[in-house]
Design a protein around this motif. Structure first.
Motif, mmCIF file in Angstrom:
data_model
loop_
_atom_site.group_PDB
_atom_site.id
_atom_site.type_symbol
_atom_site.label_atom_id
_atom_site.label_comp_id
_atom_site.label_asym_id
_atom_site.label_seq_id
_atom_site.Cartn_x
_atom_site.Cartn_y
_atom_site.Cartn_z
ATOM 1 N N GLU A 195 -7.918 -6.002 -7.747
ATOM 2 C CA GLU A 195 -7.475 -5.008 -7.513
ATOM 3 C C GLU A 195 -7.676 -4.078 -6.237
ATOM 4 O OE1 GLU A 195 -7.394 -0.587 -10.126
ATOM 5 O OE2 GLU A 195 -7.839 -2.445 -11.221
ATOM 6 N N ILE A 196 -6.943 -4.001 -5.458
ATOM 7 C CA ILE A 196 -6.882 -3.406 -4.226
ATOM 8 C C ILE A 196 -6.172 -1.935 -4.415
ATOM 9 C CG2 ILE A 196 -6.591 -3.450 -1.733
ATOM 10 C CD1 ILE A 196 -7.119 -6.574 -1.968
ATOM 11 N N ARG A 197 -6.744 -0.780 -4.284
ATOM 12 C CA ARG A 197 -6.034 0.426 -4.405
ATOM 13 C C ARG A 197 -5.753 0.968 -3.171
ATOM 14 N NH1 ARG A 197 -10.773 2.722 -7.973
ATOM 15 N NH2 ARG A 197 -10.813 1.085 -9.390
ATOM 16 N N GLN A 198 -4.337 1.566 -3.111
ATOM 17 C CA GLN A 198 -3.877 2.199 -1.949
ATOM 18 C C GLN A 198 -3.674 3.557 -2.290
ATOM 19 O OE1 GLN A 198 -0.639 0.457 -0.155
ATOM 20 N NE2 GLN A 198 0.140 2.712 0.624
ATOM 21 N N ILE A 199 -4.515 4.489 -1.496
ATOM 22 C CA ILE A 199 -4.435 6.128 -1.701
ATOM 23 C C ILE A 199 -3.946 6.620 -0.512
ATOM 24 C CG2 ILE A 199 -5.766 7.930 -2.297
ATOM 25 C CD1 ILE A 199 -7.901 5.989 -3.535
ATOM 26 N N GLU A 200 -2.965 7.607 -0.535
ATOM 27 C CA GLU A 200 -2.501 8.197 0.600
ATOM 28 C C GLU A 200 -3.422 9.574 0.622
ATOM 29 O OE1 GLU A 200 1.215 9.702 2.755
ATOM 30 O OE2 GLU A 200 1.557 9.250 0.982
ATOM 31 N N GLU A 201 -4.191 9.729 1.530
ATOM 32 C CA GLU A 201 -5.121 10.776 1.819
ATOM 33 C C GLU A 201 -4.344 11.874 2.456
ATOM 34 O OE1 GLU A 201 -9.691 8.961 2.442
ATOM 35 O OE2 GLU A 201 -8.322 8.668 3.948
ATOM 36 N N ALA A 202 -3.496 11.638 3.214
ATOM 37 C CA ALA A 202 -2.732 12.624 4.133
ATOM 38 C C ALA A 202 -1.559 12.008 4.745
ATOM 39 C CB ALA A 202 -3.583 13.184 5.341
ATOM 40 N N PRO A 203 -0.641 12.663 4.977
ATOM 41 C CA PRO A 203 0.503 11.975 5.699
ATOM 42 C C PRO A 203 0.125 11.089 7.032
ATOM 43 C CG PRO A 203 1.169 14.286 5.315
ATOM 44 C CD PRO A 203 -0.352 14.172 4.833
ATOM 45 N N GLY A 204 0.605 9.849 6.579
ATOM 46 C CA GLY A 204 0.313 8.865 7.843
ATOM 47 C C GLY A 204 -1.119 8.493 7.674
ATOM 48 N N GLN A 205 -1.965 8.757 6.756
ATOM 49 C CA GLN A 205 -3.177 8.141 6.604
ATOM 50 C C GLN A 205 -3.536 7.551 5.107
ATOM 51 O OE1 GLN A 205 -6.293 11.270 7.842
ATOM 52 N NE2 GLN A 205 -7.739 10.386 6.532
ATOM 53 N N LEU A 206 -3.781 6.382 5.210
ATOM 54 C CA LEU A 206 -4.000 5.509 4.034
ATOM 55 C C LEU A 206 -5.534 5.007 3.756
ATOM 56 C CD1 LEU A 206 -0.683 3.444 4.195
ATOM 57 C CD2 LEU A 206 -1.243 5.353 2.624
ATOM 58 N N LEU A 207 -5.891 5.029 2.455
ATOM 59 C CA LEU A 207 -7.195 4.422 2.203
ATOM 60 C C LEU A 207 -7.012 3.305 1.397
ATOM 61 C CD1 LEU A 207 -10.367 4.751 2.315
ATOM 62 C CD2 LEU A 207 -10.211 6.007 0.022
ATOM 63 N N TYR A 208 -7.384 2.055 1.642
ATOM 64 C CA TYR A 208 -7.377 0.888 0.567
ATOM 65 C C TYR A 208 -8.802 0.858 0.480
ATOM 66 C CZ TYR A 208 -2.939 0.138 3.092
ATOM 67 O OH TYR A 208 -1.664 0.222 3.429
ATOM 68 N N GLN A 209 -8.838 0.482 -1.050
ATOM 69 C CA GLN A 209 -10.373 0.161 -1.354
ATOM 70 C C GLN A 209 -10.148 -0.905 -2.657
ATOM 71 O OE1 GLN A 209 -10.884 3.821 -4.636
ATOM 72 N NE2 GLN A 209 -12.405 3.533 -3.040
ATOM 73 N N SER A 210 -11.464 -1.458 -2.700
ATOM 74 C CA SER A 210 -12.042 -2.446 -3.494
ATOM 75 C C SER A 210 -13.192 -2.155 -4.373
ATOM 76 C CB SER A 210 -11.982 -4.008 -2.878
ATOM 77 O OG SER A 210 -12.639 -4.939 -3.705
ATOM 78 N N GLN A 211 -13.253 -2.116 -5.589
ATOM 79 C CA GLN A 211 -14.294 -1.339 -6.100
ATOM 80 C C GLN A 211 -15.109 -2.324 -7.404
ATOM 81 O OE1 GLN A 211 -14.062 2.687 -7.316
ATOM 82 N NE2 GLN A 211 -15.910 2.356 -8.698
ATOM 83 N N HIS A 212 -16.193 -2.798 -7.345
ATOM 84 C CA HIS A 212 -16.694 -3.503 -8.272
ATOM 85 C C HIS A 212 -18.199 -2.857 -8.561
ATOM 86 C CE1 HIS A 212 -13.981 -6.847 -7.635
ATOM 87 N NE2 HIS A 212 -13.984 -6.578 -6.608
ATOM 88 N N SER A 213 -18.447 -3.282 -10.142
ATOM 89 C CA SER A 213 -19.715 -2.896 -10.543
ATOM 90 C C SER A 213 -20.484 -4.181 -10.638
ATOM 91 C CB SER A 213 -19.667 -2.348 -11.829
ATOM 92 O OG SER A 213 -20.697 -1.833 -12.265
ATOM 93 N N LEU A 214 -21.697 -4.386 -9.875
ATOM 94 C CA LEU A 214 -22.547 -5.422 -9.897
ATOM 95 C C LEU A 214 -23.886 -5.090 -10.490
ATOM 96 C CD1 LEU A 214 -21.322 -7.126 -6.630
ATOM 97 C CD2 LEU A 214 -20.698 -7.617 -8.871
ATOM 98 N N ARG A 215 -24.760 -5.904 -10.877
ATOM 99 C CA ARG A 215 -26.213 -5.716 -11.101
ATOM 100 C C ARG A 215 -27.120 -6.180 -10.271
ATOM 101 N NH1 ARG A 215 -26.662 -2.964 -15.632
ATOM 102 N NH2 ARG A 215 -24.954 -3.023 -17.313
#
Length: 172
Positions: A37-57
């Protein structure tokens, strides 16, 4: 007559139990696909954030949020960072020490501390991962050696599936 009905009912019960077991237990016998699951978030016009999040021990059983993110502004990658968030009160990062990344061959890479001057919280660390990421092997686990207070480190093991997801995020 009663013994014949009893025999038919017991056979029917066995068949129904077997069918229920096969239907309900099927998910335990087949390999389930792993979904990145790679998320894409538009932070502002022309500015994108892609993120991969996991919970590990970690080795002590404490949970950590491990977030790799890439910032893109006007089609140019402005950064690839790894953010680590430990449980409050359990671990306090030792800034400005770099994060060490150990691969199975024994080779160690380092990632510079992005929060060297000021961290948003003592249990949050962020590291520049752009130069390190593509050097990591896709088919081996790695160990993040997280620098914490009192010159100690916490080891977080990262499985190959997460490394592959990270490299996919970085290349797209």
């Amino acid at each position: 007559m009663w013994p014949r009905i009893k025999s038919i009912l017991s056979k029917l019960l066995i068949i129904l139990s077997l069918v229920a077991f096969l239907i309900l237990g099927e998910s335990h016998f087949t390999a389930q696909p792993a979904w990145a699951e790679i998320r894409q978030i538009e932070e502002a016009p022309g500015q994108l954030l892609y993120q991969s999040q996991h919970s590990l021990r970690d080795q002590g059983g404490y949970s950590w949020q491990v977030v790799l993110f890439k910032q893109v502004k006007d089609a140019t990658v402005t950064g690839v960072n790894l953010r680590l968030v430990g449980f409050p009160g359990v671990a306090e990062f030792s800034h400005p020490k770099p994060l060490q990344i150990k691969i199975e061959t024994g080779e160690i890479f380092t990632a510079e501390d992005e929060f060297a001057d000021k961290s948003p919280a003592p249990n949050v660390g962020q590291y520049d991962f752009k130069s390190v990421l593509l050097k990591l092997p896709m088919n081996q686990r790695i160990v993040l050696l997280v620098p914490i207070a009192d010159d100690q480190t916490i080891a977080l093991q990262i499985p190959p599936s997460i490394i592959l997801e990270w490299q996919t995020l970085a290349q797209n």
